[in-house]
Scaffold this motif. Structure first.
Motif, PDB file in Angstrom:
ATOM      1  N   HIS A   8       0.832  -1.208   0.000  1.00 25.75           N
ATOM      2  CA  HIS A   8       0.000   0.000   0.000  1.00 25.75           C
ATOM      3  C   HIS A   8       0.870   1.263   0.000  1.00 25.75           C
ATOM      4  CE1 HIS A   8       1.003   0.596   4.219  1.00 25.75           C
ATOM      5  NE2 HIS A   8       0.767  -0.694   4.385  1.00 25.75           N
ATOM      6  N   LEU A  11       0.973   6.291   4.623  1.00 21.97           N
ATOM      7  CA  LEU A  11      -0.205   6.376   5.491  1.00 21.97           C
ATOM      8  C   LEU A  11      -0.294   7.685   6.250  1.00 21.97           C
ATOM      9  CD1 LEU A  11      -0.066   2.783   6.971  1.00 21.97           C
ATOM     10  CD2 LEU A  11      -1.386   3.618   5.026  1.00 21.97           C
ATOM     11  N   ASP A  25      -6.046   5.395   7.231  1.00 24.35           N
ATOM     12  CA  ASP A  25      -6.262   5.921   5.887  1.00 24.35           C
ATOM     13  C   ASP A  25      -4.925   6.246   5.219  1.00 24.35           C
ATOM     14  OD1 ASP A  25      -7.635   6.735   3.640  1.00 24.35           O
ATOM     15  OD2 ASP A  25      -8.636   8.437   4.608  1.00 24.35           O
ATOM     16  N   VAL A  26      -4.988   6.449   3.911  1.00 22.19           N
ATOM     17  CA  VAL A  26      -3.802   6.789   3.122  1.00 22.19           C
ATOM     18  C   VAL A  26      -3.406   8.243   3.365  1.00 22.19           C
ATOM     19  CG1 VAL A  26      -4.305   5.063   1.367  1.00 22.19           C
ATOM     20  CG2 VAL A  26      -5.223   7.384   1.099  1.00 22.19           C
ATOM     21  N   ARG A  56      -6.369   1.062   3.441  1.00 27.12           N
ATOM     22  CA  ARG A  56      -5.172   1.502   2.729  1.00 27.12           C
ATOM     23  C   ARG A  56      -4.869   0.615   1.521  1.00 27.12           C
ATOM     24  NH1 ARG A  56      -3.492  -0.089   8.139  1.00 27.12           N
ATOM     25  NH2 ARG A  56      -2.017  -1.817   8.158  1.00 27.12           N
TER      26      ARG A  56
END
Length: 189
Positions: A8, A11, A25-26, A56
């Motif tokens: 991913h 963050l 979440d990103v 994510r």
């Protein structure tokens, strides 16, 4: 079968925080990192797309825009750090951390899981893909710990060496199971 693993993107969490399976979440850099990944994947064809259900990974899998249904698989989640989730690494009692760090394959953080358990989840996922995706190319959006555990499995190495692998955010790693001996084609592309 080939597995292309994507870690991913960055963050929205302070540096030095243990986050494992916490659904973070990103970061604000998501779209920039996505564009780089899309460039790296340009021309690639996949027969199936899997993702960890944590946002994510799920957000990234959807944003990549492949014309496949995305299958969310719980086995692809990051290590569960139990009571250490969302604590600063420096705030975890040193004596507890040091004991765990010496044998993270077989010891878990309080109320968490071991890396051996994480790796078993990854192996079960690989075995199922080998049955269901013979001679296919599968895209997997997952986490650094899972990617390390899968690489250790392919290399038939002890989990104690997992952190000798650096797995970048938004990087590609490819595992090739098409021959008699599984191989790692590349890491951190």
């Amino acid at each position: 079968m080939k597995l292309t693993l994507i870690r991913h993107t960055s963050l929205q969490v302070a540096e030095g925080v243990c986050y494992g399976q916490t659904d973070i979440d990103v970061a604000a850099t998501f779209h920039d990192e996505l564009a780089v990944l899309q460039s790296k994947l340009s021309g690639e064809q996949f027969d199936a797309v899997y993702a960890s259900p944590l946002q994510r990974c799920s957000k990234l899998a959807y944003a990549l825009g492949f014309d496949h249904e995305i299958t969310h698989d719980e086995r692809l989640k990051e290590l569960h750090f139990g009571d250490w989730e969302m604590q600063a690494w420096n705030d975890i009692p040193r004596e507890l951390f040091d004991v765990w760090a010496q044998n993270y394959a077989d010891l878990s953080p309080p109320n968490g899981e071991t890396f051996a358990a994480l790796q078993q989840r990854g192996i079960a996922f690989i075995d199922e893909c080998l049955e269901n995706h013979v001679n296919q190319h599968v895209l997997v959006v997952t986490h650094g710990g899972m990617i390390r555990a899968m690489m250790a499995h392919v290399l038939n190495m002890q989990l104690k060496g997992l952190f000798r692998f650096h797995v970048d955010y938004a990087s590609l790693t490819r595992l090739d199971f098409s021959g008699i001996i599984p191989k790692i084609e590349f890491v951190n592309r």
